[in-house]
Design a protein around this motif. Structure first.
Motif, PDB file in Angstrom:
ATOM      1  N   LEU A   1       0.831  -1.205   0.000  1.00 44.63           N
ATOM      2  CA  LEU A   1       0.000   0.000   0.000  1.00 44.63           C
ATOM      3  C   LEU A   1       0.864   1.253   0.000  1.00 44.63           C
ATOM      4  N   THR A   2       1.933   1.227   0.777  1.00 42.80           N
ATOM      5  CA  THR A   2       2.840   2.382   0.831  1.00 42.80           C
ATOM      6  C   THR A   2       3.458   2.647  -0.531  1.00 42.80           C
ATOM      7  N   ARG A   3       3.925   1.579  -1.200  1.00 35.33           N
ATOM      8  CA  ARG A   3       4.536   1.762  -2.523  1.00 35.33           C
ATOM      9  C   ARG A   3       3.514   2.286  -3.536  1.00 35.33           C
ATOM     10  N   ASN A   4       2.325   1.704  -3.506  1.00 31.70           N
ATOM     11  CA  ASN A   4       1.298   2.150  -4.453  1.00 31.70           C
ATOM     12  C   ASN A   4       0.868   3.587  -4.191  1.00 31.70           C
ATOM     13  N   THR A   5       0.791   3.947  -2.913  1.00 31.48           N
ATOM     14  CA  THR A   5       0.407   5.323  -2.564  1.00 31.48           C
ATOM     15  C   THR A   5       1.443   6.318  -3.079  1.00 31.48           C
ATOM     16  N   ARG A   6       2.724   5.975  -2.922  1.00 29.69           N
ATOM     17  CA  ARG A   6       3.772   6.877  -3.410  1.00 29.69           C
ATOM     18  C   ARG A   6       3.713   6.990  -4.939  1.00 29.69           C
ATOM     19  N   ASP A   7       3.534   5.854  -5.633  1.00 27.09           N
ATOM     20  CA  ASP A   7       3.446   5.905  -7.094  1.00 27.09           C
ATOM     21  C   ASP A   7       2.251   6.740  -7.546  1.00 27.09           C
ATOM     22  N   LEU A   8       1.119   6.556  -6.858  1.00 24.94           N
ATOM     23  CA  LEU A   8      -0.075   7.330  -7.199  1.00 24.94           C
ATOM     24  C   LEU A   8       0.149   8.816  -6.942  1.00 24.94           C
ATOM     25  N   GLN A   9       0.788   9.117  -5.818  1.00 25.92           N
ATOM     26  CA  GLN A   9       1.056  10.525  -5.490  1.00 25.92           C
ATOM     27  C   GLN A   9       1.954  11.175  -6.527  1.00 25.92           C
ATOM     28  N   GLU A  10       2.994  10.474  -6.954  1.00 26.35           N
ATOM     29  CA  GLU A  10       3.908  11.046  -7.953  1.00 26.35           C
ATOM     30  C   GLU A  10       3.203  11.239  -9.290  1.00 26.35           C
ATOM     31  N   ALA A  11       2.338  10.272  -9.656  1.00 26.19           N
ATOM     32  CA  ALA A  11       1.619  10.387 -10.919  1.00 26.19           C
ATOM     33  C   ALA A  11       0.646  11.557 -10.894  1.00 26.19           C
ATOM     34  N   VAL A  12      -0.074  11.703  -9.787  1.00 28.46           N
ATOM     35  CA  VAL A  12      -1.048  12.795  -9.693  1.00 28.46           C
ATOM     36  C   VAL A  12      -0.351  14.153  -9.646  1.00 28.46           C
ATOM     37  N   MET A  13       0.758  14.228  -8.918  1.00 35.22           N
ATOM     38  CA  MET A  13       1.475  15.499  -8.843  1.00 35.22           C
ATOM     39  C   MET A  13       2.020  15.900 -10.209  1.00 35.22           C
ATOM     40  N   SER A  14       2.391  14.898 -11.028  1.00 38.03           N
ATOM     41  CA  SER A  14       2.918  15.225 -12.347  1.00 38.03           C
ATOM     42  C   SER A  14       1.844  15.840 -13.240  1.00 38.03           C
ATOM     43  N   ILE A  15       0.561  15.549 -12.943  1.00 36.15           N
ATOM     44  CA  ILE A  15      -0.523  16.160 -13.726  1.00 36.15           C
ATOM     45  C   ILE A  15      -0.519  17.660 -13.531  1.00 36.15           C
ATOM     46  N   ARG A  16      -0.239  18.095 -12.327  1.00 38.75           N
ATOM     47  CA  ARG A  16      -0.298  19.525 -12.015  1.00 38.75           C
ATOM     48  C   ARG A  16       0.968  20.267 -12.432  1.00 38.75           C
ATOM     49  N   MET A  17       2.017  19.534 -12.727  1.00 36.52           N
ATOM     50  CA  MET A  17       3.272  20.170 -13.116  1.00 36.52           C
ATOM     51  C   MET A  17       3.197  20.650 -14.559  1.00 36.52           C
ATOM     52  N   MET A  18       3.676  21.848 -14.808  1.00 37.46           N
ATOM     53  CA  MET A  18       3.662  22.419 -16.154  1.00 37.46           C
ATOM     54  C   MET A  18       5.061  22.904 -16.505  1.00 37.46           C
ATOM     55  N   PRO A  19       5.438  22.807 -17.793  1.00 42.24           N
ATOM     56  CA  PRO A  19       6.772  23.283 -18.188  1.00 42.24           C
ATOM     57  C   PRO A  19       6.878  24.797 -18.089  1.00 42.24           C
ATOM     58  N   MET A  20       8.085  25.270 -17.787  1.00 47.84           N
ATOM     59  CA  MET A  20       8.317  26.706 -17.683  1.00 47.84           C
ATOM     60  C   MET A  20       8.133  27.417 -19.019  1.00 47.84           C
ATOM     61  N   ASP A  21       8.092  26.646 -20.107  1.00 43.62           N
ATOM     62  CA  ASP A  21       7.854  27.244 -21.415  1.00 43.62           C
ATOM     63  C   ASP A  21       6.515  27.970 -21.442  1.00 43.62           C
ATOM     64  N   PHE A  22       5.584  27.536 -20.594  1.00 40.33           N
ATOM     65  CA  PHE A  22       4.299  28.215 -20.478  1.00 40.33           C
ATOM     66  C   PHE A  22       4.501  29.678 -20.074  1.00 40.33           C
ATOM     67  N   VAL A  23       5.529  29.938 -19.261  1.00 42.04           N
ATOM     68  CA  VAL A  23       5.853  31.309 -18.849  1.00 42.04           C
ATOM     69  C   VAL A  23       6.799  31.963 -19.850  1.00 42.04           C
ATOM     70  N   PHE A  24       7.850  31.223 -20.227  1.00 43.58           N
ATOM     71  CA  PHE A  24       8.887  31.804 -21.091  1.00 43.58           C
ATOM     72  C   PHE A  24       8.323  32.266 -22.430  1.00 43.58           C
ATOM     73  N   SER A  25       7.306  31.550 -22.952  1.00 43.23           N
ATOM     74  CA  SER A  25       6.778  31.887 -24.271  1.00 43.23           C
ATOM     75  C   SER A  25       6.105  33.249 -24.298  1.00 43.23           C
ATOM     76  N   ARG A  26       5.816  33.828 -23.152  1.00 45.25           N
ATOM     77  CA  ARG A  26       5.174  35.144 -23.111  1.00 45.25           C
ATOM     78  C   ARG A  26       6.155  36.283 -23.365  1.00 45.25           C
ATOM     79  N   PHE A  27       7.449  36.017 -23.214  1.00 42.43           N
ATOM     80  CA  PHE A  27       8.403  37.124 -23.185  1.00 42.43           C
ATOM     81  C   PHE A  27       9.030  37.518 -24.521  1.00 42.43           C
ATOM     82  N   PRO A  28       9.235  36.620 -25.485  1.00 40.50           N
ATOM     83  CA  PRO A  28       9.887  37.070 -26.727  1.00 40.50           C
ATOM     84  C   PRO A  28       9.200  38.269 -27.380  1.00 40.50           C
ATOM     85  N   ARG A  29       7.859  38.238 -27.423  1.00 43.73           N
ATOM     86  CA  ARG A  29       7.136  39.368 -28.026  1.00 43.73           C
ATOM     87  C   ARG A  29       7.332  40.643 -27.201  1.00 43.73           C
ATOM     88  N   MET A  30       7.254  40.512 -25.884  1.00 46.88           N
ATOM     89  CA  MET A  30       7.415  41.682 -25.030  1.00 46.88           C
ATOM     90  C   MET A  30       8.812  42.270 -25.162  1.00 46.88           C
TER      91      MET A  30
END
Length: 739
Positions: free
Chosen positions: A395-424
């Protein structure tokens, strides 16, 4: 039964916004002197896709702009016109207008029609053979029959004869309307409700088939390429077409009265006749008229039959279901390509952020429950309850794997921010008369979405400051032996449990004397003996600015204090490194996520705290001779020849400890921002995952504490703010210890 039609428009809005962002990125990256053909094709495809979506959903104002833009882009990509900086400026301006129009439909934002007209005029003036009059009223019809309207000359273009299957009146009207945006269309009636269209256009056959595939199966259509018209033939055909269309309604249908008193025929201006204009849909929804209008999305079948001029029993299947009997047909050429393409099936889905947050919260509760179970079974005899203990470990191993998978859903690449600046950067450098090369690194580095959204504004201010105050004018740079173009770097990288974001320039650097003078003038406590790092931190004081004049870019002293306050509120730290004449680097350190972290449980007296594992290097019990006292500065501990400041946690939080001598307790070596310290505690309890709960919103801000968590026994434990603890240790130890 009700259908939420907003979801369909929402998909269009989301995709159009992504396409416009991609268009801007491509335009900023294109080499004007030697443009890459694939880049030009990619830019054209984004404009074409936006136009197709806008036409489908009846967003005619966007269709008009994208049609002119697409025509100009097509000539550039075909080599009929050389790409210039004026073209890129015009294309970027058109992208801004399309974004404004999109926001107008999506959020009801105000649309500046004068700006729209100006951009259309700008695009038109760049085109060599498309008079402005022809673009004054682009509607989904085959021509502009106003006497003073000049038509686009398509002589020399390709001519295709499209022999269509039996189709309803309104379907032919809708198809001709869209093809009319691509060139001249002439319709000839055939037998058995069939028609033939002759399309004269500069577009490719694939583009024409792609449009036709919206309302029919391309396999049912016979396509023949005809010889191109000469200019003389084109002129005669245009004159004859104008007479025929005025008299007979495009040579086949009765003339249509488009006066305000007469409603527009089905299919015109409504996205092939299947989508009502967005304003009508919203009005219908507000009046609760869904049932009467086919849920506000599709017209009732009776209205479609009436518009088609057919009896109810003879109505054909509407074109919204062109592939209803796919198992009885061979796939068309376009369908085969789509099926064989590796990315034909969507590799992602759109999920509401509320659902993701709910999932993360549930996983957080699962982590707490798992910790409780693990703590309960620790007291059991491993021989008697072996199978139960094995199950808990699984259960502990599965919980950690599930937690890492779910947290990765919320993670976004910094390109989401960086792409705003070339035009500016491009626009601001041009406004200030400077030359700036913008370089990014680590755009794929991921950060929690909640932090990504909050870091945009601070980074925007830092980038603007670097361009305005950091990078010099070209003549000043030449005099200093530098290249005319300054270099602005934006980078992101992982370091332990943190992400480090740096804004760096090769400009003139910070002026120590000027900052100190301004600080004294503002009444701040400063001295000439201050270390550089302390002097640089003065620029974060409220209202602090060394600009000699106020501009619309900066100079009012508002912003840097907000930058630091916002970053500190995210659990981050701002650091500045600068060398006069060589440039400045502003470094931001942020935690990777705000939800779940790996922590080490430590005990001081009767209290248990959580120390984030990402900051921990090692733990040890020092020998008495390794602990030294510095008069008036506190204690230091020697670790492999290096003296580190000792931070007694019991003194920081005013707790009665079990041990007051470091050699009797435990010293945990922690590191952040490149600085190390020894944290003196009583005991190590263990290691576990903890769910971070916001302490400030539930109680108040506590110095040295970044949050709280629920332990396995149901108790609450505070999470230590390591950066704050190390900064406070400077009050106990000399600055030179860190160097």
């Amino acid at each position: 039964m009700t259908i939420d039609i907003s979801q369909f428009f929402q998909v269009f809005f989301d995709e159009a916004e992504e396409l416009l962002a991609e268009m801007e990125r491509l335009l900023l990256a294109v080499d004007i002197d030697a443009p890459d053909a694939e880049d030009l094709n990619a830019i054209f495809r984004t404009a074409h896709s936006v136009k197709g979506g806008a036409s489908t959903f009846g967003v005619t104002d966007m269709t008009e702009v994208t049609h002119i833009l697409e025509t100009l882009l097509d000539r550039v990509r075909k080599g009929e016109m050389a790409l210039t900086s004026e073209h890129v400026d015009a294309f970027l301006a058109a992208k801004d207008i399309l974004k404004m129009q999109l926001d107008g439909h999506r959020h009801g934002a105000e649309v500046d029609q004068d700006a729209v007209a100006d951009v259309r005029m700008m695009l038109q003036s760049l085109s060599q053979d498309a008079p402005v009059a022809a673009l004054a009223h682009i509607a989904p019809s085959f021509h502009n029959s106003a006497p003073d309207a000049a038509a686009v000359d398509h002589s020399g273009g390709r001519r295709y004869r499209l022999e269509l299957p039996a189709m309803a009146h309104r379907e032919v009207t809708a198809l001709g309307a869209e093809l009319g945006l691509m060139g001249h269309v002439a319709i000839t009636p055939l037998d058995h409700d069939r028609n033939a269209m002759v399309v004269t256009t500069h577009e490719s056959l694939d583009d024409i088939i792609a449009i036709c595939s919206f309302v029919l199966n391309p396999d049912q259509m016979v396509v023949t390429e005809l010889p191109a018209l000469t200019p003389e033939q084109a002129s005669l055909e245009q004159a004859e077409r104008a007479k025929t269309e005025d008299a007979l309604g495009y040579g086949f249908f009765d003339p249509v009265d488009l006066t305000p008193a007469a409603p527009a025929p089905a299919g015109q201006g409504q996205g092939y006749g299947f989508f009502q204009p967005l304003e009508e849909i919203r009005a219908a929804a507000a009046e609760g008229a869904d049932d009467a209008r086919g849920y506000g999305f599709f017209q009732p079948l009776e209205q479609i039959r009436t518009a088609a001029g057919l009896p109810p029993e003879a109505a054909p299947v509407v074109a919204a279901q062109p592939h209803h009997d796919e198992h009885e047909k061979k796939p068309g050429k376009k369908e085969e390509k789509a099926a064989s393409a590796p990315g034909a099936e969507s590799s992602s889905i759109r999920v509401s952020i509320e659902k993701v947050d709910q999932l993360i919260n549930l996983v957080g509760e699962l982590v707490i429950t798992q910790a409780m179970i693990e703590q309960r079974v620790d007291t059991l005899d491993p021989m008697v309850h072996e199978r139960l203990l094995n199950s808990v470990s699984q259960l502990t191993r599965n919980t950690r794997d599930l937690q890492e998978a779910v947290m990765s859903i919320r993670m976004m690449p910094m390109d989401f921010v960086f792409s705003r600046f070339p035009r500016m950067v491009r626009d601001l450098a041009a406004k200030l008369g400077k030359k700036v090369d913008f370089i990014t690194n680590g755009a794929a580095t991921e950060l929690d979405k909640g932090l990504i959204e909050r870091i945009v504004d601070p980074l925007t201010h830092l980038v603007r400051n670097s361009i305005d105050h950091g990078i010099e004018m070209p003549d000043v740079r030449r005099a200093a032996g530098k290249a005319d173009a300054g270099r602005l770097f934006l980078s992101a990288s992982h370091q332990g449990g943190n992400i480090i974001i740096e804004v760096s320039d090769d400009g003139g650097g910070l002026n120590r004397e000027k900052i100190l003078a301004k600080a004294m003038q503002n009444g701040l406590p400063v001295s000439d003996a201050m270390a550089d790092a302390d002097v640089w931190q003065l620029i974060f004081a409220p209202g602090f600015s060394t600009a000699e004049q106020v501009t619309d870019v900066s100079g009012r002293g508002v912003g840097m204090d907000v930058v630091k306050r916002n970053i500190t509120a995210m659990g981050g730290v701002v650091d500045i490194r600068s060398a006069k004449g060589y440039g400045t680097t502003i470094s931001i350190s942020l935690p990777l996520t705000l939800a779940i972290l790996d922590g080490m449980s430590i005990r001081v007296g009767e209290e248990v705290y959580i120390l984030p594992l990402g900051f921990v290097i090692e733990s040890l019990q020092p020998a008495p001779e390794d602990v030294k006292e510095i008069s008036g500065k506190g204690k230091v501990v020697k670790v492999r020849g290096e003296y580190l400041p000792l931070v007694p946690l019991y003194q920081m939080f005013d707790i009665t400890p079990r041990y007051t001598c470091p050699s009797e307790g435990i010293v945990v070596i922690i590191e952040t921002e490149g600085r190390k310290a020894g944290l003196f505690i009583d005991d190590l309890v263990g290691q576990q995952q903890v769910v971070v709960k916001n302490l400030e919103s539930n109680y108040r801000k506590v110095a040295g504490i970044s949050g709280a968590t629920i332990l396995g026994d149901g108790g609450v434990s505070l999470i230590l703010d390591v950066a704050a603890l190390i900064r406070s240790s400077r009050q106990l130890a000399d600055e030179s210890i860190f160097s």
